[in-house]
Scaffold this active site. Structure first.
Site, mmCIF file in Angstrom:
data_model
loop_
_atom_site.group_PDB
_atom_site.id
_atom_site.type_symbol
_atom_site.label_atom_id
_atom_site.label_comp_id
_atom_site.label_asym_id
_atom_site.label_seq_id
_atom_site.Cartn_x
_atom_site.Cartn_y
_atom_site.Cartn_z
ATOM 1 N N THR A 1 8.932 -2.075 -12.248
ATOM 2 C CA THR A 1 9.455 -2.835 -13.399
ATOM 3 C C THR A 1 10.618 -2.104 -14.068
ATOM 4 O O THR A 1 11.306 -2.672 -14.898
ATOM 5 C CB THR A 1 8.343 -3.122 -14.432
ATOM 6 O OG1 THR A 1 7.573 -1.942 -14.599
ATOM 7 C CG2 THR A 1 7.451 -4.238 -13.987
ATOM 8 N N ILE B 1 5.567 7.039 6.521
ATOM 9 C CA ILE B 1 5.395 6.372 7.813
ATOM 10 C C ILE B 1 3.959 5.843 7.887
ATOM 11 O O ILE B 1 3.063 6.342 7.192
ATOM 12 C CB ILE B 1 5.709 7.319 9.002
ATOM 13 C CG1 ILE B 1 4.823 8.565 8.963
ATOM 14 C CG2 ILE B 1 7.181 7.707 9.008
ATOM 15 C CD1 ILE B 1 4.946 9.439 10.218
ATOM 16 N N PRO B 2 3.743 4.773 8.689
ATOM 17 C CA PRO B 2 2.441 4.088 8.683
ATOM 18 C C PRO B 2 1.227 5.015 8.819
ATOM 19 O O PRO B 2 0.267 4.915 8.047
ATOM 20 C CB PRO B 2 2.552 3.128 9.880
ATOM 21 C CG PRO B 2 4.018 2.833 9.977
ATOM 22 C CD PRO B 2 4.718 4.100 9.574
ATOM 23 N N GLY C 1 -1.917 1.269 -21.265
ATOM 24 C CA GLY C 1 -1.978 2.713 -21.469
ATOM 25 C C GLY C 1 -1.875 3.103 -22.924
ATOM 26 O O GLY C 1 -2.858 3.105 -23.669
ATOM 27 N N ASP D 1 -2.770 8.304 -18.692
ATOM 28 C CA ASP D 1 -1.542 9.089 -18.503
ATOM 29 C C ASP D 1 -1.543 10.278 -19.457
ATOM 30 O O ASP D 1 -0.814 10.303 -20.443
ATOM 31 C CB ASP D 1 -0.313 8.196 -18.725
ATOM 32 C CG ASP D 1 -0.203 7.115 -17.652
ATOM 33 O OD1 ASP D 1 -0.545 7.397 -16.488
ATOM 34 O OD2 ASP D 1 0.213 5.999 -17.987
ATOM 35 N N ARG E 1 1.211 -5.331 -24.051
ATOM 36 C CA ARG E 1 1.215 -4.843 -25.429
ATOM 37 C C ARG E 1 0.458 -5.825 -26.319
ATOM 38 O O ARG E 1 0.914 -6.944 -26.547
ATOM 39 C CB ARG E 1 2.654 -4.682 -25.960
ATOM 40 C CG ARG E 1 3.409 -3.499 -25.347
ATOM 41 C CD ARG E 1 2.789 -2.165 -25.737
ATOM 42 N NE ARG E 1 3.378 -1.020 -25.071
ATOM 43 C CZ ARG E 1 2.988 -0.517 -23.895
ATOM 44 N NH1 ARG E 1 2.003 -1.074 -23.210
ATOM 45 N NH2 ARG E 1 3.560 0.561 -23.408
ATOM 46 N N LEU F 1 -1.216 6.176 -6.817
ATOM 47 C CA LEU F 1 -0.305 7.187 -6.266
ATOM 48 C C LEU F 1 0.856 6.550 -5.506
ATOM 49 O O LEU F 1 1.734 7.240 -5.015
ATOM 50 C CB LEU F 1 -1.071 8.183 -5.390
ATOM 51 C CG LEU F 1 -2.129 9.019 -6.147
ATOM 52 C CD1 LEU F 1 -2.807 10.012 -5.212
ATOM 53 C CD2 LEU F 1 -1.514 9.759 -7.334
ATOM 54 N N LYS F 2 0.853 5.229 -5.410
ATOM 55 C CA LYS F 2 1.967 4.474 -4.805
ATOM 56 C C LYS F 2 2.487 5.145 -3.527
ATOM 57 O O LYS F 2 3.644 5.559 -3.442
ATOM 58 C CB LYS F 2 3.123 4.336 -5.804
ATOM 59 C CG LYS F 2 2.746 3.651 -7.107
ATOM 60 C CD LYS F 2 3.977 3.410 -7.970
ATOM 61 C CE LYS F 2 3.659 2.737 -9.280
ATOM 62 N NZ LYS F 2 2.983 3.603 -10.249
ATOM 63 N N THR G 1 0.835 8.200 8.190
ATOM 64 C CA THR G 1 0.639 9.086 7.041
ATOM 65 C C THR G 1 0.041 8.317 5.864
ATOM 66 O O THR G 1 -0.888 8.792 5.194
ATOM 67 C CB THR G 1 1.992 9.727 6.645
ATOM 68 O OG1 THR G 1 2.490 10.428 7.776
ATOM 69 C CG2 THR G 1 1.838 10.691 5.483
ATOM 70 N N HIS H 1 4.077 5.885 -0.014
ATOM 71 C CA HIS H 1 5.223 5.317 0.705
ATOM 72 C C HIS H 1 5.654 6.351 1.751
ATOM 73 O O HIS H 1 6.209 7.388 1.409
ATOM 74 C CB HIS H 1 6.366 5.056 -0.286
ATOM 75 C CG HIS H 1 7.515 4.291 0.296
ATOM 76 N ND1 HIS H 1 8.522 3.789 -0.482
ATOM 77 C CD2 HIS H 1 7.802 3.926 1.557
ATOM 78 C CE1 HIS H 1 9.404 3.158 0.283
ATOM 79 N NE2 HIS H 1 8.978 3.228 1.527
HETATM 80 O O1 C5P Z 1 1.428 3.046 -21.588
HETATM 81 P P1 C5P Z 1 1.657 1.803 -20.797
HETATM 82 O O2 C5P Z 1 0.742 0.662 -21.218
HETATM 83 O O3 C5P Z 1 3.113 1.389 -20.765
HETATM 84 O O4 C5P Z 1 1.211 2.200 -19.317
HETATM 85 C C1 C5P Z 1 1.382 1.353 -18.216
HETATM 86 C C2 C5P Z 1 0.954 2.054 -16.978
HETATM 87 O O5 C5P Z 1 1.259 1.219 -15.872
HETATM 88 C C3 C5P Z 1 1.657 3.379 -16.707
HETATM 89 O O6 C5P Z 1 0.696 4.224 -16.084
HETATM 90 C C4 C5P Z 1 2.771 3.028 -15.765
HETATM 91 O O7 C5P Z 1 3.086 4.085 -14.885
HETATM 92 C C5 C5P Z 1 2.130 1.890 -14.983
HETATM 93 N N1 C5P Z 1 3.073 0.983 -14.343
HETATM 94 C C6 C5P Z 1 4.045 0.277 -15.028
HETATM 95 N N2 C5P Z 1 4.882 -0.563 -14.362
HETATM 96 C C7 C5P Z 1 4.782 -0.699 -13.038
HETATM 97 C C8 C5P Z 1 3.799 0.009 -12.341
HETATM 98 C C9 C5P Z 1 2.962 0.845 -13.031
HETATM 99 O O8 C5P Z 1 4.129 0.372 -16.242
HETATM 100 N N3 C5P Z 1 5.575 -1.534 -12.408
#
Ligand code: C5P
Length: 236
Positions: free
Chosen positions: A124, A67-68, A215, A12, A185, A62-63, A70, A65
């Protein structure tokens, strides 16, 4: 695959040069990287090629979302870039998932390769109140379960979910249904950042997850190399 091979580092960052620097510092211990909306919007498909030249696996986050037709077309373009994992929002509905799976299977017949198709259940960042506001009547937990089943029934390979939902997903969809879990974490990370429900890498793997996404504890560490070493020590 050992645990380290199932760690995906989220790139990121603002530009491709920084992303490639991070990749070089993470290698060889880490070999899977996630490109999200920010980096892909900034750098486009050329970055995927640069990452592939580094000989690493790529999760294109890129998640989609829409129409099917596309969504299926977009996923096929991602497959042509050679990414190893791609994701779509399961709330786009069963037909969207099914059409995409069918198109990916046709792609596989020709290319003998296809990316894993992973579904996003509930972001989340959304809680029960947020779902109510949109007009969804079920709790987040119930929605995760419903959408995971929808994904499974329509041929997706797995879902993105919080580490706290690994068991629900595995229990309802079977242990071969893949879970990809962010919100990780390690103990050495000092902050939770904006993640609410977190878990250490070791615990997430103990609970049976297939992949973890991590990340900032790596990419914003004072020394990326040291952070990767510490993580590798825990997971070896
Ligand atoms: O920096 P961090 O460890 O929080 O990064 C988590 C990555 O996972 C980010 O790219 C975030 O967009 C992605 N992510 C998330 N929760 C989700 C889906 C994706 O934290 N439900």
């Amino acid at each position: 695959m050992n645990r380290l091979e199932r760690v995906i580092v989220a790139l990121d960052v603002e530009n491709g040069d920084r992303a490639i620097e991070i990749v070089k510092e993470c290698k060889p211990e880490i070999s899977y990287f996630k490109v999200g909306k920010q980096l892909f919007t900034a750098e486009g498909p050329a970055l995927i090629k640069r990452l592939k030249d580094e000989n690493v696996r790529v999760f294109l986050d890129l998640k989609y979302h829409d129409i099917p037709n596309t969504v299926a077309n977009a996923v096929i373009e991602a497959a042509k870039l050679g990414v190893d994992m791609v994701n779509i929002h399961l709330s786009g509905g069963g037909k969207m998932v099914k059409t995409t799976v069918e198109r990916l299977n046709e792609f596989y017949q020709i290319n003998n390769f296809k990316p894993l198709l992973i579904g996003v259940t509930v972001l989340t960042s959304l809680g029960d109140e947020d779902l109510k506001e949109i007009g969804f009547v079920h709790s987040t937990k119930e929605m995760v379960k419903r959408l995971a089943i929808l994904g499974k029934n329509n041929g997706a390979d797995g879902v993105v979910c919080s580490p706290h939902e690994i068991e629900i997903v595995k229990n309802t969809c079977g242990k071969d249904f893949i879970t990809v879990t962010p919100g990780i974490r390690p103990n050495f990370a000092l902050t939770k950042d904006d993640q609410k429900r977190i878990m250490t890498p070791g615990m997430a793997f103990e609970r049976g997850t297939d992949y973890i996404v991590i990340g900032r504890p790596i990419t914003r560490a004072e020394s990326i190399k040291e952070a990767v070493e510490k993580l590798a020590d825990k997971l070896r």
